[in-house]
Design an enzyme around this catalytic site. Structure first.
Site, PDB file in Angstrom:
ATOM      1  N   ARG A   1      -6.113  -0.281  -3.819  1.00  0.00           N
ATOM      2  CA  ARG A   1      -7.427  -0.681  -3.321  1.00  0.00           C
ATOM      3  C   ARG A   1      -8.471  -0.232  -4.344  1.00  0.00           C
ATOM      4  NH1 ARG A   1      -5.397  -3.849  -0.576  1.00  0.00           N
ATOM      5  NH2 ARG A   1      -5.411  -4.105   1.688  1.00  0.00           N
TER       6      ARG A   1
ATOM      7  N   ASP B   1      -6.141  -5.224 -10.041  1.00  0.00           N
ATOM      8  CA  ASP B   1      -6.038  -6.373  -9.141  1.00  0.00           C
ATOM      9  C   ASP B   1      -7.032  -6.218  -7.997  1.00  0.00           C
ATOM     10  OD1 ASP B   1      -4.719  -8.860  -8.299  1.00  0.00           O
ATOM     11  OD2 ASP B   1      -4.021  -7.677  -6.587  1.00  0.00           O
TER      12      ASP B   1
ATOM     13  N   GLU C   1     -15.257  -5.639  -4.618  1.00  0.00           N
ATOM     14  CA  GLU C   1     -14.674  -6.990  -4.693  1.00  0.00           C
ATOM     15  C   GLU C   1     -15.113  -7.906  -3.556  1.00  0.00           C
ATOM     16  OE1 GLU C   1     -10.402  -5.991  -4.447  1.00  0.00           O
ATOM     17  OE2 GLU C   1     -10.365  -7.045  -2.528  1.00  0.00           O
TER      18      GLU C   1
ATOM     19  N   HIS D   1      -7.327  -9.843  -6.850  1.00  0.00           N
ATOM     20  CA  HIS D   1      -6.557  -9.518  -5.638  1.00  0.00           C
ATOM     21  C   HIS D   1      -5.504 -10.594  -5.349  1.00  0.00           C
ATOM     22  CE1 HIS D   1      -6.927  -6.756  -1.924  1.00  0.00           C
ATOM     23  NE2 HIS D   1      -5.696  -7.257  -1.969  1.00  0.00           N
TER      24      HIS D   1
HETATM   25  P1  NAI Z   1       3.138   2.133   2.359  1.00  0.00           P
HETATM   26  O1  NAI Z   1       2.438   2.634   3.571  1.00  0.00           O
HETATM   27  O2  NAI Z   1       4.559   1.672   2.481  1.00  0.00           O
HETATM   28  O3  NAI Z   1       3.117   3.250   1.201  1.00  0.00           O
HETATM   29  C1  NAI Z   1       1.990   3.989   0.873  1.00  0.00           C
HETATM   30  C2  NAI Z   1       2.472   5.345   0.367  1.00  0.00           C
HETATM   31  O4  NAI Z   1       1.343   6.052  -0.131  1.00  0.00           O
HETATM   32  C3  NAI Z   1       3.133   6.189   1.443  1.00  0.00           C
HETATM   33  O5  NAI Z   1       4.409   6.633   1.010  1.00  0.00           O
HETATM   34  C4  NAI Z   1       2.153   7.346   1.633  1.00  0.00           C
HETATM   35  O6  NAI Z   1       2.805   8.565   1.978  1.00  0.00           O
HETATM   36  C5  NAI Z   1       1.534   7.410   0.260  1.00  0.00           C
HETATM   37  N1  NAI Z   1       0.276   8.150   0.206  1.00  0.00           N
HETATM   38  C6  NAI Z   1      -0.669   8.263   1.171  1.00  0.00           C
HETATM   39  N2  NAI Z   1      -1.652   9.065   0.740  1.00  0.00           N
HETATM   40  C7  NAI Z   1      -1.305   9.469  -0.503  1.00  0.00           C
HETATM   41  C8  NAI Z   1      -1.920  10.310  -1.464  1.00  0.00           C
HETATM   42  N3  NAI Z   1      -3.082  10.933  -1.210  1.00  0.00           N
HETATM   43  N4  NAI Z   1      -1.303  10.483  -2.657  1.00  0.00           N
HETATM   44  C9  NAI Z   1      -0.132   9.875  -2.912  1.00  0.00           C
HETATM   45  N5  NAI Z   1       0.504   9.078  -2.032  1.00  0.00           N
HETATM   46  C10 NAI Z   1      -0.097   8.880  -0.845  1.00  0.00           C
HETATM   47  O7  NAI Z   1       2.207   0.976   1.779  1.00  0.00           O
HETATM   48  P2  NAI Z   1       2.611  -0.175   0.754  1.00  0.00           P
HETATM   49  O8  NAI Z   1       3.078  -1.368   1.498  1.00  0.00           O
HETATM   50  O9  NAI Z   1       3.464   0.390  -0.314  1.00  0.00           O
HETATM   51  O10 NAI Z   1       1.157  -0.545   0.155  1.00  0.00           O
HETATM   52  C11 NAI Z   1       0.410   0.397  -0.575  1.00  0.00           C
HETATM   53  C12 NAI Z   1      -1.004  -0.102  -0.713  1.00  0.00           C
HETATM   54  O11 NAI Z   1      -1.013  -1.259  -1.549  1.00  0.00           O
HETATM   55  C13 NAI Z   1      -1.657  -0.603   0.613  1.00  0.00           C
HETATM   56  O12 NAI Z   1      -2.237   0.460   1.334  1.00  0.00           O
HETATM   57  C14 NAI Z   1      -2.689  -1.575   0.126  1.00  0.00           C
HETATM   58  O13 NAI Z   1      -3.918  -0.882  -0.052  1.00  0.00           O
HETATM   59  C15 NAI Z   1      -2.147  -2.040  -1.238  1.00  0.00           C
HETATM   60  N6  NAI Z   1      -1.778  -3.443  -1.222  1.00  0.00           N
HETATM   61  C16 NAI Z   1      -2.313  -4.267  -2.167  1.00  0.00           C
HETATM   62  C17 NAI Z   1      -1.988  -5.613  -2.194  1.00  0.00           C
HETATM   63  C18 NAI Z   1      -2.540  -6.532  -3.243  1.00  0.00           C
HETATM   64  O14 NAI Z   1      -2.407  -7.767  -3.109  1.00  0.00           O
HETATM   65  N7  NAI Z   1      -3.146  -6.010  -4.314  1.00  0.00           N
HETATM   66  C19 NAI Z   1      -1.096  -6.200  -1.192  1.00  0.00           C
HETATM   67  C20 NAI Z   1      -0.523  -5.224  -0.280  1.00  0.00           C
HETATM   68  C21 NAI Z   1      -0.870  -3.905  -0.292  1.00  0.00           C
END
Ligand code: NAI
Length: 332
Positions: free
Chosen positions: A235, A259, A264, A296
């Site tokens: 994000r 991205d 944005e 994005h």
């Molecule tokens: P997820 O929930 O499976 O994984 C997120 C991980 O980040 C978790 O393992 C969590 O413990 C960890 N985390 C939380 N706080 C943290 C911190 N302070 N330091 C290090 N790690 C921390 O989520 P997923 O599916 O892997 O997605 C991650 C992020 O990617 C989403 O929250 C979203 O913001 C972004 N995203 C972007 C997209 C795009 O098109 N650019 C599409 C989908 C998601």
């Protein structure tokens, strides 16, 4: 059958939703406009609205939705930082999301950004089309043997870490929860300071929370290796953009791929090629040849769109039908 209004709907959304709706029979209305205080009346009478990452689902918008009979806000994305969950809870509106649709899509885009930026493919493409076959300024580095740091090894970050490991990088990771499969592979979990200090490439794959807001700021950049590559497909507000610009100007940061961008919401997902960009910070970013920005689009694969549509309509059917739904997001 329910009346569902889809805000911020794009042509590429329709195929997946129309196909998946064969199993649900909802009445889908595609609205190009974003949801916000000025457009919320377009949802009047609809028990469910469907929104995307930059729709405004703040308390005043939720209050209008509730007053007009909406009982379900369905996010067709994973992140939910644009929703006031406390207000939704208070108003009895269920918020549902798509926790996983294709983590591969985002991870593969992350890798595409790293490879493109490192080997200057974005510059080479334009040069060759312009009959300029000079190679000056296109020098990259071997990924093999470099240290890559992945912040957040959830569904997406785990795949990013694996892909980088298979490219023979040494991979460091930061997360509150360690993935045992990554540890077995040889990925090393470290503290954030060490990841920042030792990585040649830093990939941000964690959610935006109060804790992660501006995690890449001036102090973090100072701790990084000279010439570091920073990649953000998480994000926008994980990064303090002004600090990044300063790091690029000083030559401290070698390259940046984004991205997502913290402002944005005012730019992305629309054709603004006929407009003047009045965001000076973004405009400055565009001037760097070593900054690569996509708007994005990391999620944008056929598979991901189909999965998003199927899960979203399933979420809506479950909530409105009074069934259990695992994808409800509740205030923490
Ligand atoms: P997820 O929930 O499976 O994984 C997120 C991980 O980040 C978790 O393992 C969590 O413990 C960890 N985390 C939380 N706080 C943290 C911190 N302070 N330091 C290090 N790690 C921390 O989520 P997923 O599916 O892997 O997605 C991650 C992020 O990617 C989403 O929250 C979203 O913001 C972004 N995203 C972007 C997209 C795009 O098109 N650019 C599409 C989908 C998601």
């Amino acid at each position: 059958m329910a009346d569902v209004r889809l805000f911020s709907a794009k042509p590429y959304d329709r195929h997946g939703f129309d196909t998946a709706n064969a199993d649900h029979g909802h009445q889908l209305t595609y609205l190009e406009t974003r949801l916000g205080p000025d457009t919320v009346d377009l949802a009047a009478g609809a028990p469910a609205v469907c929104v995307f990452v930059n729709d405004d689902v703040s308390a005043p918008v939720l209050e209008s939705l509730a007053a007009n009979g909406t009982r379900c806000v369905a996010l067709r994305c994973a992140g939910f930082n644009n929703v006031d969950l406390d207000a939704a809870d208070r108003l009895g509106i269920a918020v549902v999301r798509v926790p996983a649709y294709s983590p591969n899509a985002v991870a593969e885009h992350t890798l595409a950004l790293i490879l493109t930026l490192n080997r200057r493919i974005h510059r080479a493409y334009n040069r060759v089309r312009d009959g300029n076959f000079a190679l000056d300024g296109l020098v990259g580095f071997d990924l093999a043997g470099k240290t890559a740091g992945v912040v957040g090894t959830g569904k997406i970050g785990t795949i990013v870490a694996r892909l980088l490991w298979h490219l023979r990088c040494r991979v460091l990771a930061v997360d509150v929860q360690q993935d045992p499969h990554l540890v077995e592979l040889g990925v090393e979990y470290v503290d954030p300071d060490r990841l920042m200090a030792e990585s040649d490439i830093i990939s941000l794959n964690c959610p935006l929370t109060p804790e992660t807001h501006h995690m890449i700021d001036a102090a973090a950049i100072d701790r990084m290796r000279d010439g570091v590559m920073i990649v953000n497909t998480g994000r926008g507000a994980l990064i303090d953009t002004e600090a990044i610009i300063d790091g690029l100007k000083r030559g401290k940061i070698g390259s940046v791929a984004l991205d997502v961008y913290e402002e944005e919401g005012r730019l992305f997902f629309e054709d603004r090629s006929h407009e003047i960009i009045d965001d000076d910070v973004f405009a400055r970013l565009l001037t760097f040849h070593n900054v690569l920005i996509t708007a994005h689009q990391a999620f944008l694969t056929r598979e991901a769109l189909d999965a998003i549509a199927g899960t979203t309509l399933g979420n809506i059917s479950a909530v409105l039908g009074g069934d259990d739904c695992d994808n409800v997001v509740r205030p923490s």
